[in-house]
Design a protein around this motif. Structure first.
Motif, PDB file in Angstrom:
ATOM      1  N   GLU A   1      -0.353  10.197  20.307  1.00 50.97           N
ATOM      2  CA  GLU A   1       0.298   9.236  21.180  1.00 50.97           C
ATOM      3  C   GLU A   1       1.224   8.342  20.371  1.00 50.97           C
ATOM      4  OE1 GLU A   1      -2.064   6.030  22.845  1.00 50.97           O
ATOM      5  OE2 GLU A   1      -3.727   6.573  21.517  1.00 50.97           O
ATOM      6  N   PHE A   2       2.244   7.833  21.035  1.00 51.01           N
ATOM      7  CA  PHE A   2       3.147   6.886  20.408  1.00 51.01           C
ATOM      8  C   PHE A   2       2.525   5.496  20.515  1.00 51.01           C
ATOM      9  CE2 PHE A   2       6.055  10.332  21.554  1.00 51.01           C
ATOM     10  CZ  PHE A   2       6.768  10.480  20.364  1.00 51.01           C
ATOM     11  N   LEU A   3       2.249   4.893  19.372  1.00 50.00           N
ATOM     12  CA  LEU A   3       1.678   3.553  19.358  1.00 50.00           C
ATOM     13  C   LEU A   3       2.769   2.489  19.451  1.00 50.00           C
ATOM     14  CD1 LEU A   3      -0.984   3.954  16.515  1.00 50.00           C
ATOM     15  CD2 LEU A   3      -1.277   4.289  18.986  1.00 50.00           C
TER      16      LEU A   3
ATOM     17  N   MET B   1       9.354   3.803  14.878  1.00 52.88           N
ATOM     18  CA  MET B   1       8.409   4.541  15.704  1.00 52.88           C
ATOM     19  C   MET B   1       7.110   4.728  14.941  1.00 52.88           C
ATOM     20  SD  MET B   1       6.948   7.818  15.887  1.00 52.88           S
ATOM     21  CE  MET B   1       8.081   8.986  15.163  1.00 52.88           C
ATOM     22  N   VAL B   2       5.991   4.508  15.625  1.00 48.70           N
ATOM     23  CA  VAL B   2       4.676   4.746  15.028  1.00 48.70           C
ATOM     24  C   VAL B   2       3.909   5.689  15.942  1.00 48.70           C
ATOM     25  CG1 VAL B   2       2.509   3.758  14.209  1.00 48.70           C
ATOM     26  CG2 VAL B   2       4.636   2.443  13.997  1.00 48.70           C
ATOM     27  N   MET B   3       3.422   6.778  15.370  1.00 48.45           N
ATOM     28  CA  MET B   3       2.710   7.782  16.146  1.00 48.45           C
ATOM     29  C   MET B   3       1.394   8.114  15.454  1.00 48.45           C
ATOM     30  SD  MET B   3       3.876  11.705  16.949  1.00 48.45           S
ATOM     31  CE  MET B   3       3.671  12.155  15.228  1.00 48.45           C
ATOM     32  N   LYS B   4       0.366   8.322  16.249  1.00 46.24           N
ATOM     33  CA  LYS B   4      -0.932   8.704  15.717  1.00 46.24           C
ATOM     34  C   LYS B   4      -1.353  10.028  16.326  1.00 46.24           C
ATOM     35  CE  LYS B   4      -5.662   6.992  15.052  1.00 46.24           C
ATOM     36  NZ  LYS B   4      -6.591   5.865  15.291  1.00 46.24           N
ATOM     37  N   ALA B   5      -1.820  10.942  15.489  1.00 49.63           N
ATOM     38  CA  ALA B   5      -2.237  12.255  15.979  1.00 49.63           C
ATOM     39  C   ALA B   5      -3.460  12.724  15.203  1.00 49.63           C
ATOM     40  CB  ALA B   5      -1.102  13.264  15.833  1.00 49.63           C
TER      41      ALA B   5
END
Length: 217
Positions: free
Chosen positions: A63-65, A74-78
């Motif tokens: 998801e895009f945090l 942009m910060v994304m966590k997977a």
């Protein structure tokens, strides 16, 4: 572990930003990846990895945090898990875009956690392989955006087996098997392969023993 990479795309920063925060546009450019669903800021997918004679399939979600268009940050966590239970992978990726010489520089910082077979590569090899995968991704993204700037397609052309409907969430579990796996050793190249040779030989022996046991049974 913390990994840092940087690449430049010959396209306006606004164009690159729009593509970077759209999973359906960037997924076809990520080696071994298949996007299986998108629901707002969240998405699901698979990644196929080949490590010598061993092929691993990770299924996970992300998801895009944070997507700050003003600062182009942009910060994304997977995270994902190998379907055979051989390991896990999790990452928080922070990307910052900036305009440079008519193009766009993308600085990427990845906080990565890996367990299982790929973790045996060690930090140095993982960083080297990760950098080359990022280079492949950047080349694909630049090619797709170049086509868009020239008035062609509005996104990188994706194979049918990675297509996801842009109208609604849709699962495509069977298509993930058709995507070519990331060849970690092939991507690493000969110098890295020499350093990883003991691991490769070990995996080859294990694969051979398992194969013979199965035939015997």
């Amino acid at each position: 572990m913390r990994l840092e990479h940087e690449f430049t795309v010959p396209a306006p920063v606004g164009t690159v930003w729009t593509a970077l925060v759209d999973p359906e546009r960037v997924a076809p450019c990520m080696p071994g990846a298949t996007l299986t669903g998108v629901d707002g800021e969240k998405f699901t997918g698979t990644v196929k990895v080949r490590l010598g004679p061993i092929t691993l399939m990770y299924k996970g979600s992300g998801e895009f945090l944070e997507t700050d268009e003003d600062s182009r940050r942009m910060v994304m966590k997977a995270s994902g898990k190998d379907v055979r239970g051989n390991g896990t992978a999790a990452a928080t990726v922070t990307a910052v875009l900036s305009e440079v010489d008519g193009g766009t520089r993308c600085e990427v910082v990845t906080d990565l956690s890996i367990t299982g077979r790929p973790a045996q590569f060690g930090r140095g090899l993982i960083a080297e392989v990760g950098g080359k995968i990022i280079d492949q991704f950047a080349d694909c993204l630049a090619s797709g955006l170049g086509t868009e700037e020239a008035g062609g397609d509005t996104a990188p052309e994706a194979p049918e087996d990675t297509a996801v409907s842009q109208q609604h969430l849709r699962a495509v579990p069977d298509q993930a098997e058709e995507v070519e796996a990331i060849d970690l050793l092939g991507t690493a190249g000969v110098p890295v392969l020499k350093r990883a040779l003991p691991l490769v030989l070990g995996l080859a022996v294990v694969a051979l023993v398992v194969s013979r046991l199965r035939r015997h049974r």
